[in-house]
Design a protein around this motif. Structure first.
Motif, PDB file in Angstrom:
ATOM      1  N   GLN A 116       0.818  -1.209   0.000  1.00 45.69           N
ATOM      2  CA  GLN A 116       0.000   0.000   0.000  1.00 45.69           C
ATOM      3  C   GLN A 116       0.855   1.264   0.000  1.00 45.69           C
ATOM      4  O   GLN A 116       0.613   2.192  -0.775  1.00 45.69           O
ATOM      5  CB  GLN A 116      -0.930  -0.001   1.223  1.00 45.69           C
ATOM      6  N   LEU A 117       1.858   1.314   0.868  1.00 48.46           N
ATOM      7  CA  LEU A 117       2.679   2.517   0.976  1.00 48.46           C
ATOM      8  C   LEU A 117       3.744   2.598  -0.112  1.00 48.46           C
ATOM      9  O   LEU A 117       4.414   3.625  -0.242  1.00 48.46           O
ATOM     10  CB  LEU A 117       3.349   2.588   2.351  1.00 48.46           C
ATOM     11  N   GLY A 119       3.140   2.794  -3.163  1.00 50.88           N
ATOM     12  CA  GLY A 119       2.674   3.695  -4.212  1.00 50.88           C
ATOM     13  C   GLY A 119       1.773   3.093  -5.258  1.00 50.88           C
ATOM     14  O   GLY A 119       1.292   3.808  -6.145  1.00 50.88           O
ATOM     15  N   THR A 258      -2.208   6.302   2.583  1.00 56.14           N
ATOM     16  CA  THR A 258      -1.434   6.569   1.368  1.00 56.14           C
ATOM     17  C   THR A 258      -2.190   7.499   0.430  1.00 56.14           C
ATOM     18  O   THR A 258      -1.614   8.436  -0.136  1.00 56.14           O
ATOM     19  CB  THR A 258      -1.116   5.249   0.641  1.00 56.14           C
ATOM     20  N   TYR A 261      -2.491  11.189   2.027  1.00 54.44           N
ATOM     21  CA  TYR A 261      -1.272  12.000   2.047  1.00 54.44           C
ATOM     22  C   TYR A 261      -0.582  12.072   0.683  1.00 54.44           C
ATOM     23  O   TYR A 261       0.539  12.581   0.593  1.00 54.44           O
ATOM     24  CB  TYR A 261      -0.291  11.447   3.085  1.00 54.44           C
ATOM     25  N   PHE A 262      -1.240  11.579  -0.358  1.00 54.61           N
ATOM     26  CA  PHE A 262      -0.612  11.552  -1.679  1.00 54.61           C
ATOM     27  C   PHE A 262      -0.246  12.959  -2.150  1.00 54.61           C
ATOM     28  O   PHE A 262       0.919  13.253  -2.455  1.00 54.61           O
ATOM     29  CB  PHE A 262      -1.550  10.880  -2.681  1.00 54.61           C
ATOM     30  N   THR A 265       2.249  14.761   0.007  1.00 57.60           N
ATOM     31  CA  THR A 265       3.618  14.303  -0.243  1.00 57.60           C
ATOM     32  C   THR A 265       4.220  15.009  -1.446  1.00 57.60           C
ATOM     33  O   THR A 265       5.411  15.356  -1.455  1.00 57.60           O
ATOM     34  CB  THR A 265       3.635  12.779  -0.466  1.00 57.60           C
ATOM     35  N   PHE A 278       8.356   6.446  -2.901  1.00 63.16           N
ATOM     36  CA  PHE A 278       7.765   5.142  -3.199  1.00 63.16           C
ATOM     37  C   PHE A 278       8.851   4.102  -3.473  1.00 63.16           C
ATOM     38  O   PHE A 278       8.713   2.931  -3.102  1.00 63.16           O
ATOM     39  CB  PHE A 278       6.830   5.252  -4.403  1.00 63.16           C
TER      40      PHE A 278
END
Length: 294
Positions: A116-117, A119, A258, A261-262, A265, A278
């Motif tokens: 998931q994190l 990307g 994720t 905060y996309f 980020t 990522f």
């Protein structure tokens, strides 16, 4: 089904406004909800509640057995027949604290965390923004999205078929290596294009397209399928229902964070920093898989 839904959104986005697109999704959801009522009880559940005859009928219809005697070998296996007190899909607090239950949960949860994190979800769900970052304001951006979604659907289907024929640990490691390299290359290209006046970089606008297509080809081969398959294989049978619930809740939380905060980020790290971030997380997932994945 997720890949098919993503492609559906990409295609309808070419012709419909967001209001009509949302309406079309609502219609599909209602149809799906109606089809849920046609799903029969599983044979395991029927056996567990003592409905042996219905369980046998279900097995004969699903497996297309013509002779009821063919069910004999299935019923002789203790793992397939659980009746009365023998059937339990819940775990007590004490059983959850045992290592045979929580270790598989941690394993699958960690894989989902890096998935998931790493990307994948925001790149697919925010594909329009990702392509704008990587490619720019291209006139045929929607066409790129449809190609992206179609490739994702095909590779997901092919990856699922071949999963049982290949060594899963190897597929996981290879896919994570290639995903890391692709993200590093994509971030480096965006950085050089936006911050350095290098003519050869400015003339290679095809590079991010290739990187994103390669990314979505590699993803279903290992990273996108292995965690889900392991979830069904290594979670302990005495607590499978509880374990799956824990994994699904945590996976949803990781995915939500994720997605949430996309764009923050991007503001904090810049477009290139997003891809590098990522890449780092995917590389950490590679290390975890190398040392822990069976």
């Amino acid at each position: 089904m997720f890949s098919m839904g993503i492609l559906f959104i990409y295609v309808t986005g070419m012709f419909l406004s967001w209001k009509f697109q949302a309406t079309s999704c609502l219609i599909v959801t209602l149809l799906w909800f109606g089809l849920l009522f046609t799903i029969p009880e599983s044979s395991l559940s029927l056996y567990g509640t003592g409905n042996v005859d219905k369980a046998r009928q279900f097995l004969m219809s699903v497996r297309r057995w013509e002779d009821i005697n063919e069910i004999g070998h299935f019923e002789d296996e203790p793992s397939n027949v659980r009746q009365g007190d023998q059937y339990s899909d819940t775990a007590s607090v004490h059983s959850f604290l045992t290592s045979i239950v929580w270790k598989p949960i941690l394993m699958v949860t960690a894989l989902q965390f890096f998935l998931q994190l790493g990307g994948v979800v925001p790149i697919i769900c925010y594909a329009h923004d990702v392509f704008k970052i990587a490619v720019g304001e291209a006139a045929n951006l929607e066409f790129y999205l449809v190609i992206f979604g179609a490739v994702n659907l095909v590779t997901t289907f092919v990856g699922g078929i071949n999963m049982d024929q290949k060594e899963r640990r190897l597929l996981m490691l290879v896919s994570q290596v290639l995903l890391t390299l692709t993200l590093v290359m994509l971030g480096t290209f965006v950085y050089l294009r936006d911050n350095q006046d290098i003519k050869i970089i400015q003339s290679c606008e095809w590079v991010p397209n290739v990187c994103l297509i390669v990314y979505i080809i590699i993803y279903p081969v290992g990273v996108g399928t292995v965690p889900g398959i392991l979830s069904g294989e290594i979670l302990h049978s005495s607590a499978k229902g509880f374990s799956n619930s824990v994994v699904m809740v945590l996976t949803s939380i990781f995915g939500f964070l994720t997605m949430f905060y996309f764009k923050l980020t991007i503001i904090a790290l810049g477009p290139w920093g997003l891809f590098w971030c990522f890449a780092v997380i995917t590389f950490l997932g590679l290390l975890f898989s190398y040392f822990n994945l069976p």
